[in-house]
Scaffold this motif. Structure first.
Motif, PDB file in Angstrom:
ATOM      1  N   LYS A 136     -58.256  -4.451  50.661  1.00 24.90           N
ATOM      2  CA  LYS A 136     -58.878  -3.176  50.317  1.00 24.90           C
ATOM      3  C   LYS A 136     -59.046  -3.009  48.808  1.00 24.90           C
ATOM      4  CE  LYS A 136     -56.975  -0.776  54.361  1.00 24.90           C
ATOM      5  NZ  LYS A 136     -56.138   0.363  54.835  1.00 24.90           N
ATOM      6  N   ALA A 137     -58.097  -3.510  48.063  1.00 25.67           N
ATOM      7  CA  ALA A 137     -58.179  -3.357  46.607  1.00 25.67           C
ATOM      8  C   ALA A 137     -59.411  -4.062  46.046  1.00 25.67           C
ATOM      9  CB  ALA A 137     -56.913  -3.927  45.956  1.00 25.67           C
ATOM     10  N   ALA A 138     -59.796  -5.157  46.711  1.00 26.62           N
ATOM     11  CA  ALA A 138     -60.960  -5.915  46.254  1.00 26.62           C
ATOM     12  C   ALA A 138     -62.226  -5.468  46.980  1.00 26.62           C
ATOM     13  CB  ALA A 138     -60.719  -7.407  46.483  1.00 26.62           C
ATOM     14  N   GLY A 139     -62.071  -4.494  47.883  1.00 29.33           N
ATOM     15  CA  GLY A 139     -63.237  -4.009  48.639  1.00 29.33           C
ATOM     16  C   GLY A 139     -63.698  -4.977  49.700  1.00 29.33           C
ATOM     17  N   VAL A 140     -62.801  -5.866  50.133  1.00 25.70           N
ATOM     18  CA  VAL A 140     -63.134  -6.852  51.161  1.00 25.70           C
ATOM     19  C   VAL A 140     -62.510  -6.420  52.490  1.00 25.70           C
ATOM     20  CG1 VAL A 140     -62.845  -9.247  51.911  1.00 25.70           C
ATOM     21  CG2 VAL A 140     -63.285  -8.737  49.496  1.00 25.70           C
ATOM     22  N   TRP A 141     -63.340  -6.400  53.533  1.00 23.99           N
ATOM     23  CA  TRP A 141     -62.874  -5.994  54.857  1.00 23.99           C
ATOM     24  C   TRP A 141     -62.928  -7.183  55.815  1.00 23.99           C
ATOM     25  CZ3 TRP A 141     -60.757  -1.248  55.404  1.00 23.99           C
ATOM     26  CH2 TRP A 141     -61.043  -0.305  54.420  1.00 23.99           C
ATOM     27  N   GLY A 142     -61.988  -7.192  56.741  1.00 24.85           N
ATOM     28  CA  GLY A 142     -61.915  -8.312  57.662  1.00 24.85           C
ATOM     29  C   GLY A 142     -62.882  -8.227  58.820  1.00 24.85           C
ATOM     30  N   ASP A 143     -63.323  -7.005  59.179  1.00 27.08           N
ATOM     31  CA  ASP A 143     -64.068  -6.858  60.426  1.00 27.08           C
ATOM     32  C   ASP A 143     -64.992  -5.653  60.348  1.00 27.08           C
ATOM     33  OD1 ASP A 143     -64.785  -7.503  63.006  1.00 27.08           O
ATOM     34  OD2 ASP A 143     -62.838  -7.096  63.904  1.00 27.08           O
ATOM     35  N   TYR A 144     -66.070  -5.704  61.131  1.00 20.94           N
ATOM     36  CA  TYR A 144     -66.909  -4.514  61.308  1.00 20.94           C
ATOM     37  C   TYR A 144     -67.552  -4.559  62.691  1.00 20.94           C
ATOM     38  CZ  TYR A 144     -69.946  -0.565  60.583  1.00 20.94           C
ATOM     39  OH  TYR A 144     -70.546   0.658  60.710  1.00 20.94           O
ATOM     40  N   GLN A 145     -67.335  -3.504  63.450  1.00 20.68           N
ATOM     41  CA  GLN A 145     -67.919  -3.361  64.787  1.00 20.68           C
ATOM     42  C   GLN A 145     -68.225  -1.879  64.977  1.00 20.68           C
ATOM     43  OE1 GLN A 145     -65.404  -4.807  67.975  1.00 20.68           O
ATOM     44  NE2 GLN A 145     -67.101  -4.854  69.424  1.00 20.68           N
ATOM     45  N   PRO A 146     -69.453  -1.520  65.233  1.00 22.33           N
ATOM     46  CA  PRO A 146     -69.787  -0.098  65.392  1.00 22.33           C
ATOM     47  C   PRO A 146     -68.923   0.560  66.465  1.00 22.33           C
ATOM     48  CG  PRO A 146     -71.777  -1.419  65.270  1.00 22.33           C
ATOM     49  CD  PRO A 146     -70.631  -2.382  65.369  1.00 22.33           C
ATOM     50  N   ILE A 147     -68.485   1.777  66.195  1.00 19.46           N
ATOM     51  CA  ILE A 147     -67.712   2.542  67.183  1.00 19.46           C
ATOM     52  C   ILE A 147     -68.720   3.377  67.956  1.00 19.46           C
ATOM     53  CG2 ILE A 147     -65.837   4.208  67.504  1.00 19.46           C
ATOM     54  CD1 ILE A 147     -64.752   3.342  64.761  1.00 19.46           C
ATOM     55  N   SER A 148     -69.216   2.824  69.043  1.00 17.85           N
ATOM     56  CA  SER A 148     -70.359   3.434  69.706  1.00 17.85           C
ATOM     57  C   SER A 148     -70.369   3.105  71.197  1.00 17.85           C
ATOM     58  CB  SER A 148     -71.661   2.913  69.082  1.00 17.85           C
ATOM     59  OG  SER A 148     -71.819   1.527  69.367  1.00 17.85           O
ATOM     60  N   TYR A 149     -71.247   3.789  71.901  1.00 13.09           N
ATOM     61  CA  TYR A 149     -71.438   3.545  73.342  1.00 13.09           C
ATOM     62  C   TYR A 149     -71.735   2.078  73.628  1.00 13.09           C
ATOM     63  CZ  TYR A 149     -74.353   3.080  77.507  1.00 13.09           C
ATOM     64  OH  TYR A 149     -74.911   2.644  78.677  1.00 13.09           O
ATOM     65  N   ASN A 150     -72.668   1.496  72.837  1.00 15.36           N
ATOM     66  CA  ASN A 150     -73.077   0.114  73.101  1.00 15.36           C
ATOM     67  C   ASN A 150     -71.917  -0.871  72.967  1.00 15.36           C
ATOM     68  OD1 ASN A 150     -75.805   0.324  73.823  1.00 15.36           O
ATOM     69  ND2 ASN A 150     -76.422   0.585  71.693  1.00 15.36           N
ATOM     70  N   GLU A 151     -70.975  -0.568  72.086  1.00 15.04           N
ATOM     71  CA  GLU A 151     -69.810  -1.437  71.955  1.00 15.04           C
ATOM     72  C   GLU A 151     -68.761  -1.090  73.002  1.00 15.04           C
ATOM     73  OE1 GLU A 151     -69.656  -4.039  69.908  1.00 15.04           O
ATOM     74  OE2 GLU A 151     -71.707  -3.560  69.321  1.00 15.04           O
ATOM     75  N   PHE A 152     -68.698   0.192  73.404  1.00 12.74           N
ATOM     76  CA  PHE A 152     -67.658   0.605  74.352  1.00 12.74           C
ATOM     77  C   PHE A 152     -67.863  -0.021  75.733  1.00 12.74           C
ATOM     78  CE2 PHE A 152     -65.961   3.700  77.491  1.00 12.74           C
ATOM     79  CZ  PHE A 152     -64.615   3.551  77.192  1.00 12.74           C
ATOM     80  N   TYR A 153     -69.083   0.094  76.295  1.00 11.80           N
ATOM     81  CA  TYR A 153     -69.248  -0.460  77.641  1.00 11.80           C
ATOM     82  C   TYR A 153     -69.004  -1.968  77.644  1.00 11.80           C
ATOM     83  CZ  TYR A 153     -73.970  -2.435  76.823  1.00 11.80           C
ATOM     84  OH  TYR A 153     -75.033  -3.185  76.386  1.00 11.80           O
ATOM     85  N   LYS A 154     -69.348  -2.620  76.532  1.00 12.12           N
ATOM     86  CA  LYS A 154     -69.142  -4.062  76.440  1.00 12.12           C
ATOM     87  C   LYS A 154     -67.651  -4.406  76.357  1.00 12.12           C
ATOM     88  CE  LYS A 154     -69.757  -5.972  72.457  1.00 12.12           C
ATOM     89  NZ  LYS A 154     -70.477  -6.346  71.233  1.00 12.12           N
TER      90      LYS A 154
END
Length: 424
Positions: free
Chosen positions: A190-208
């Motif tokens: 976080k200090a370097a602004g680097v994130w390990g993951d990104y996945q939208p928190i949404s319907y399309n991701e939920f049903y999957k």
């Protein structure tokens, strides 16, 4: 490949049309006034589509010309409609009995049109050329009502340079959520602004992700939810639990336009759940970045989201034999395959993946085979008449969990209470 435009909008409008379509069909009052035999041995098949609009009109015409050359007695009259206007125009045409002999549909709209009796039963047509999961997606009640014409899906993008710098093995085809979590935690700085993951928190991701946990969004009858169980709880916690730990929050800019694209192409994101339509964008924005893709990790099983378009024949068409010939040619002929691959016009739904060799040879990403491997286990989106309302409920409740205003258990109960009435 272009990023799919708002599938939600078309699906929602199509759903609104169902009642009117069903009423019109049951009354049998409408008459198809489309193509037909002109009395000179020439048959005209009217074809309405949206996917060639805004850049692929000439590609479609090339396919039409090749078909007409092979079928000298058949002419294809093309009507191309902008995506934003398509659903309303199709609805109006069907209600008035003036729909084209062959018309294009999204998967989310298909079931509504099939159940309303708008589509001709094409059972018996040769389906051996199509990927099994895709051909089954366009069956209803054991009958074939449309043929797939294209598909795209979602995979896991990853930044190889970030993995190398951390001394971690790259994501693999057999990864599970646990593997992804461990890597994401190790890669987040976080200090370097680097994130390990990104996945939208949404319907399309939920049903999957419910499917990836061996669960079901709806019951077998489709008239009640089935996600308020351990699989649904795992999915809700998986999506919302990343926020602020290994994944940026809304306060960090998440869920704003192009935020995830910018984060990944700037080298600040290690893993990204997104669609294959982003290949060209990433290649253009980050030509020097070392990246690849892999089939998305599952929890207890694999399940990949798939988006698809199809074409069907009007049940009222007076030229169904010719229409079916066009249907088969347009969806799976070598001319169509070559045209789609050469012009990056979504992928053809063929079973013989050797026909996609040219596509698989394009880099980056090197592992394009993951696009096809993802078809081994597909999670199709639930489709209901009140689709938009359903999606809004899921999105809002997941957002409440992510923001700390509700627990995952409370959100699931709220989803069930709000969605079940939408299914009646």
């Amino acid at each position: 490949m272009k990023k799919p435009r708002s599938r939600t909008a078309l699906s929602a409008v199509a759903a609104l049309a169902v009642a009117g379509l069903a009423a019109g069909c049951s009354q049998g009052s409408a008459t198809n006034t489309g193509g037909g035999d002109q009395g000179d041995g020439q048959v005209t098949v009217r074809f309405m589509n949206f996917s060639s609009n805004d850049g692929h009109e000439a590609d479609l015409q090339a396919i039409v010309s090749a078909f007409e050359k092979e079928n000298s007695g058949v002419k294809i009259a093309v009507e191309t409609v902008p995506y934003a206007d398509y659903a309303a125009k199709l609805q109006t045409a069907v209600a008035g009995g003036t729909e084209a002999d062959v018309f294009e549909l999204e998967y989310a709209s298909f079931v509504s049109y099939a159940k309303a009796g708008v589509l001709a039963d094409i059972t018996g047509i040769d389906t051996s050329a199509y990927a099994e999961n895709l051909i089954k997606a366009y069956q209803s009640g054991g009958k074939q009502y449309a043929l797939p014409e294209s598909f795209s899906n979602v995979v896991l993008f990853y930044n190889k340079d970030l993995f190398d710098a951390a001394g971690l093995a790259y994501p693999a085809k057999d990864w599970t959520w646990a593997d992804e979590t461990a890597a994401a935690e190790a890669l987040t700085d976080k200090a370097a602004g680097v994130w390990g993951d990104y996945q939208p928190i949404s319907y399309n991701e939920f049903y999957k992700t419910v499917a990836q946990s061996s669960g079901h969004f709806l019951n077998d009858a489709g008239d009640a939810t089935a996600f308020n169980d351990q699989a649904g709880l795992a999915a809700a916690k998986w999506l919302t639990g990343k926020s602020g730990t290994t994944m940026p929050t809304d306060a960090d800019g998440a869920n704003t336009p192009d935020f995830d694209t910018t984060l990944f192409t700037s080298g600040k994101l290690a893993m990204w759940h997104t669609g294959i339509w982003m290949f060209s964008t990433v290649a253009e924005k980050a030509p020097d970045m070392n990246w690849d893709i892999v089939v998305e990790p599952g929890n207890t099983v694999k399940a990949s989201a798939m988006f698809s378009n199809a074409v069907g024949v009007s049940a009222k068409s007076q030229v169904q034999d010719a229409a079916k010939k066009w249907l088969a040619f347009y969806t799976a002929s070598q001319t169509t395959i070559d045209t789609r691959l050469a012009k990056s016009w979504e992928l053809p739904p063929v079973a013989d993946t050797s026909k996609l060799d040219a596509y698989l040879q394009i880099t980056p990403p090197a592992n394009r085979q993951a696009v096809l491997d993802s078809l081994d286990a597909v999670a199709l989106a639930p489709v209901v008449e009140k689709q938009q309302e359903l999606q809004d409920v899921i999105d809002d409740e997941l957002a409440a969990v992510s923001a700390g205003r509700a627990t995952a258990e409370e959100a699931l109960a709220n989803m069930q209470a709000k969605v079940d009435p939408l299914l009646k």
